[in-house]
Every structure is written in structure tokens, then in C-alpha cells.
Enzyme design. Structure first.
Site, mmCIF file in Angstrom:
data_model
loop_
_atom_site.group_PDB
_atom_site.id
_atom_site.type_symbol
_atom_site.label_atom_id
_atom_site.label_comp_id
_atom_site.label_asym_id
_atom_site.label_seq_id
_atom_site.Cartn_x
_atom_site.Cartn_y
_atom_site.Cartn_z
ATOM 1 N N LYS A 116 0.850 -1.182 0.000
ATOM 2 C CA LYS A 116 0.000 0.000 0.000
ATOM 3 C C LYS A 116 0.891 1.238 0.000
ATOM 4 O O LYS A 116 1.576 1.523 0.983
ATOM 5 C CB LYS A 116 -0.903 0.039 1.241
ATOM 6 C CG LYS A 116 -1.836 1.256 1.233
ATOM 7 C CD LYS A 116 -2.199 1.692 2.628
ATOM 8 C CE LYS A 116 -2.902 3.055 2.593
ATOM 9 N NZ LYS A 116 -2.047 4.140 2.038
ATOM 10 N N GLY B 4 6.763 5.457 8.367
ATOM 11 C CA GLY B 4 5.868 6.597 8.550
ATOM 12 C C GLY B 4 5.965 7.148 9.949
ATOM 13 O O GLY B 4 6.972 6.960 10.647
ATOM 14 N N GLU C 104 9.937 1.661 10.602
ATOM 15 C CA GLU C 104 10.864 2.800 10.527
ATOM 16 C C GLU C 104 10.015 4.036 10.752
ATOM 17 O O GLU C 104 9.268 4.461 9.878
ATOM 18 C CB GLU C 104 11.564 2.814 9.167
ATOM 19 C CG GLU C 104 12.765 3.732 9.129
ATOM 20 C CD GLU C 104 12.458 5.035 8.452
ATOM 21 O OE1 GLU C 104 12.357 6.057 9.172
ATOM 22 O OE2 GLU C 104 12.309 5.048 7.230
ATOM 23 N N CYS D 22 13.045 11.418 7.268
ATOM 24 C CA CYS D 22 13.026 10.955 8.664
ATOM 25 C C CYS D 22 14.374 11.110 9.351
ATOM 26 O O CYS D 22 14.429 11.219 10.578
ATOM 27 C CB CYS D 22 12.555 9.505 8.731
ATOM 28 S SG CYS D 22 13.510 8.396 7.684
ATOM 29 N N GLU E 54 8.850 16.643 15.671
ATOM 30 C CA GLU E 54 9.495 16.438 14.379
ATOM 31 C C GLU E 54 9.015 17.496 13.383
ATOM 32 O O GLU E 54 7.819 17.747 13.260
ATOM 33 C CB GLU E 54 9.192 15.037 13.850
ATOM 34 C CG GLU E 54 9.979 14.683 12.616
ATOM 35 C CD GLU E 54 9.763 13.242 12.163
ATOM 36 O OE1 GLU E 54 10.575 12.757 11.345
ATOM 37 O OE2 GLU E 54 8.785 12.610 12.608
#
Length: 472
Positions: A167, A220, A242, A276, A375
Site C-alpha cells: 500500500k 511513517g 521505521e 526521517c 518532528e
């Protein structure tokens, strides 16, 4: 388009894909839901019965066919990334090259799945450990690297003998379609790879609850990752995650300042900071803080913002309006709490459409600012100061995040100490770009579980089976 059991499929439901640089709809893609996901999982389960027995060399040959096809279509793939994601075309080309290298690497690794023979404690026994593919693997990929994140997950899965249901992110599904066109042209057996595009919650729920899925891999946000972990626990799936990061970038007084500045341009501002492992907090020794800030601000002010297809563009758009608002809120909060903007600090006015923001440097950052703990995923570099090695270690080690960290120093002993003390899965010493195909990529704490890349990524799709044979 969906791809299930070797066939392309259209549905009545469609969603628009928008170019974040222009706001224009560039494509409409078919959407699937629970039933299509269930069907894809069933086809993957059936294909697994044959694929797991296919010799590793032959699985590698299939991957090499995909490598050849992707090389032929590399420019089209790069242009697709830029249209969907907005990143500058040269960066998109590098992503395509990286995606191909993951396939190339695991085409070779498919031939190198070894078991073990163990020394027996009884003369009439033979002991061995088999390494076997875990089964159907569900993969959920992000929008910031819409091509390389797909191959980084699918390549080791196929090499190990697993089948896959993928997906992709709703912002960048066309990149996934283009990759699956290559899988289709490479004539992979029906059901080995399957593509489902559609609502995250509905598809994700089927992936996590379906007992035929034995492995879940996700890249994500930490928030979504935690939910997937909880849902997957009901069927005790193997997972690799992750998740979010909040990377510190430490510059000691003895560092090569020009090298450290150049490193931030790469680590912080590539992909508009939407990575990330992007630098989130820059810690600079107090004695060099002013000089370093001036050098960085000068270089950042020279970065060119614009459409990814415009030659010379360094900074493309943010992915959507929500990302733009988040950046604005963090900067507003930092200024209210004493931060000083020394470069950038506002929406980019050179483009009339799209989600553009100027690359920004903020001095006098403090730990009570949102940007210190939340973040960013945007082109903001906040500068903190420190006086001692132990102080910066305490500041840099985040309570929750532990993905990547960077340190710049000419002192070998200090570099080794920082390597040991920084609580992160990836550490770059005088290296703002430590990621390579053959090394593990993964975080600790709430930044993730498991690894991708190299032999470590292959192990995530294998399980050990111990066998004891008595000979009499």
C-alpha cells in the site's frame, strides 16, 4: 490502478493526485478497500506456496529483470517522482538510482541465504537451523521517497522467498504504479507482488487483522506505527517499523566549520527537510556559535526555491497545506520564545501556487520550543548552543526518538565517545550522509523496530527453524 494476482484492475472509486508545486491534479487513480486487500492477500498466500520453493538464483533473476526495466525507464520514473512529490528532478534521479540499487543488491543476496549446522551433544543426533521465508508480507510506504522505499521493502522480501501486498502513500501512488509496471513486464509469477491503493485505515486494518499476513513493514509517523503495532499484536505478526526521527547535529569547536555547514545543507535541506533522518536540532559549541550561524545563514540564503522541474532548484515544495502550516507554527512558536530568524522565515513568494517555504535558520533556540521536541519535516534549522561534551550528549539524546544523529569534530577520541554515547540507530561522524545500501537502516526507542538494508534487511523476512534428527 490496482494490481492483484498479476492483473491490472480499475474500480469505480478514484482519487486525485496533486502536484504540490502547482496545486494541479496530475492524475486520477483507482482505489480499493477491504475486499480488494483481502483478495490481494489471498493471491499472495497462494503464490507463496510456489515462490518460497523457487531457487534463490531464479528469484534473483526476476529482480535483475526489474533492474533492467527500471534503468530503461529511469527518466520517466524520476519525472513521476517530481510531479507527485515536488522534489528537484536531480534529487528524483538519485532516488531512482537508489531504488534500482536495492533491487540489484537483493538480486545477489537471494543466492546467499544460509542455515547452520550445530554441534550435537549426543552421538546419535544431527542438529541444524533452517532459514525460511516468513510468508505473506504487507508493506506500507511513505510519500517522501515514493520509489526507493518501495524497492527497499519489496526487494528483500522477494529475495527471501516472501510474497508482498503493498500500500503506497495516497500522495504518491503513481510512482508505485510505475514500479509495478516493471514487475509486470518482468513476468513475475501471478500473486507474488500486489498493489492496493486506497484509504489507509481500511486497508491497514485488513493487513493487520488478516492471519494470512505474517509480516508487516511500515515507514511513517510514530503515531501511526504505534497503532499498527497494537493492531498487529492480535495475530502476533513479525513487524519492522521505521518511524519518526528528531536528529541532533552536533558541531564541536574543533570541527571543520565549512564541512559542517555543507553537511547541514545536505542533511537538513534536501527534500525540503522532509526526511526521517533530517537534522532537526543543530547543537553548536558556544564559542563558535555566532561564526557558525553567519556561515550557515549565508549558504542557506543562496539555496534556490522553486518547481522541481526548474533547472538549478535546490528546495522544492512541501507536500501539502498541512505541512506548510506546521512549519509556520513552529517558527512562530520559536520567535515568541526568543528565537531569532537569521535567514528565511516566511512562505516563498517567488511561486504563486504550491506549498513553498523559504529555507530557514533560527538562532537562540531553546529546549522549551516546539521545534526542540516535535518532528519538523520542513526546511528549518534551529541553532542551540552548548558548553561541554556531557551537556550536549544529555541534550542530544531524545527521550523518545532514536533514529539518526550527526557529530562533527576533528578529535578522534571524542568522535569515538560520541559514537558510543549517542542513543541512535544511525550515527554519522563528520558524515551527513551515512546511508548506504549494504548497511542497516533503523532506529531505537520509538523510532522503530528492525532494520532495512544489507543482510540485515533480508533477515527481517526470514525465520529460523531448528531441526533435530535422531539417527537410530
Amino acid at each position: 490502478m490496482l494490481y492483484i494476482n498479476g492483473k491490472w484492475r480499475k474500480t469505480k472509486q478514484e482519487m486525485d493526485v496533486t502536484n504540490p508545486a502547482t496545486g494541479e491534479v496530475i492524475h486520477a487513480v483507482s482505489m480499493g478497500g477491504k475486499e480488494e486487500t483481502k483478495e490481494a492477500i489471498t493471491s499472495a498466500k497462494q503464490a507463496f506456496q510456489t515462490w518460497k520453493k523457487t531457487p534463490g538464483k531464479i528469484r534473483g533473476d526476476y529482480l535483475n529483470k526489474v533492474v533492467h526495466l527500471m534503468k530503461e525507464k529511469s527518466e520517466l520514473l524520476a519525472e513521476t517522482i517530481t510531479k507527485e512529490n515536488g522534489k528537484p528532478l536531480p534529487d528524483a534521479r538519485r532516488e531512482v538510482a537508489s531504488a534500482i540499487e536495492y533491487l540489484n543488491w537483493y538480486a545477489e543476496e537471494a543466492k546467499r541465504i544460509y542455515g547452520d549446522t550445530l554441534p550435537a551433544t549426543h552421538p546419535d543426533k544431527h542438529l541444524m537451523v533452517l532459514r525460511q521465508p516468513i510468508g505473506v508480507s504487507a508493506a506500507i510506504t511513505p510519500w517522501n521517497f515514493p520509489l526507493s522505499m518501495i524497492t527497499r521493502k519489496i526487494a528483500p522480501a522477494l529475495a527471501a522467498g516472501c510474497t508482498v501486498v503493498l500500500k503506497p502513500a495516497p500522495q504518491t501512488p503513481i510512482s508505485a504504479v510505475k514500479v509495478f509496471e516493471c514487475f509486470h513486464e518482468a513476468e513475475l509469477p501471478d500473486g507474488v507482488v500486489n498493489l492496493i491503493i486506497g484509504p489507509a485505515e481500511e486497508i491497514g486494518k485488513e493487513m493487520t487483522s488478516n492471519p494470512d499476513v505474517r509480516k508487516l513493514t511500515f515507514t511513517g509517523s510514530t503515531v501511526v506505527g504505534k497503532k499498527l503495532l497494537k493492531d498487529a499484536s492480535d495475530t502476533v505478526k513479525k513487524v519492522s517499523m521505521e518511524l519518526g526521527g528528531h536528529a541532533p547535529y552536533i558541531v564541536f569547536e574543533d570541527a571543520d566549520l565549512d564541512l559542517a555547514v555543507k553537511g547541514i545543507l545536505l542533511s537538513k535541506f534536501k527534500n525540503s527537510g522532509q526526511t526521517c533522518i533530517s537534522t532537526n536540532r543543530v547543537y553548536v559549541a558556544e564559542s563558535i556559535a555566532e561564526e557558525f550561524g553567519e556561515k550557515l545563514a549565508e549558504k542557506v540564503s543562496q539555496l534556490k526555491v522553486g518547481n522541481g522541474f526548474t533547472e538549478g532548484t535546490d528546495i522544492g515544495p512541501l507536500i501539502n497545506q498541512g505541512a506548510l502550516v506546521k512549519v509556520e507554527n513552529q517558527i512562530s512558536d520559536a520567535v515568541k520564545k526568543g528565537g531569532k530568524v537569521i535567514s528565511g522565515g516566511k512562505r516563498y513568494e517567488g511561486e504563486t501556487k504550491g506549498y513553498f517555504y523559504e529555507p530557514t535558520v533560527i538562532q537562540h533556540a531553546t529546549e522549551d520550543m516546539q521545534i526542540a521536541t516535535e518532528e519538523t519535516f520542513g526546511p528549518i534549522a534551529p541553532l542551540f548552543t552548548f558548553q561541554s561534551e556531557q551537556e550536549v550528549i544529555n541534550q542530544a539524546n531524545h527521550k523518545y526518538y532514536g533514529l539518526a544523529a550527526y557529530c562533527f569534530t576533528k578529535d578522534l577520541g571524542r568522535g569515538l565517545r560520541m559514537m558510543e554515547e549517542l542513543e541512535y540507530g544511525i550515527v554519522g561522524i563528520n558524515d551527513p550522509a551515512p546511508i548506504v545500501i549494504q548497511a542497516p537502516f533503523g532506529g531505537i526507542k520509538e523510532s522503530g523496530i528492525g532494520n532495512e538494508g544489507g543482510k540485515y534487511g533480508l533477515e527481517e523476512y526470514l525465520e529460523d527453524k531448528f531441526v533435530s534428527i535422531r539417527t537410530v
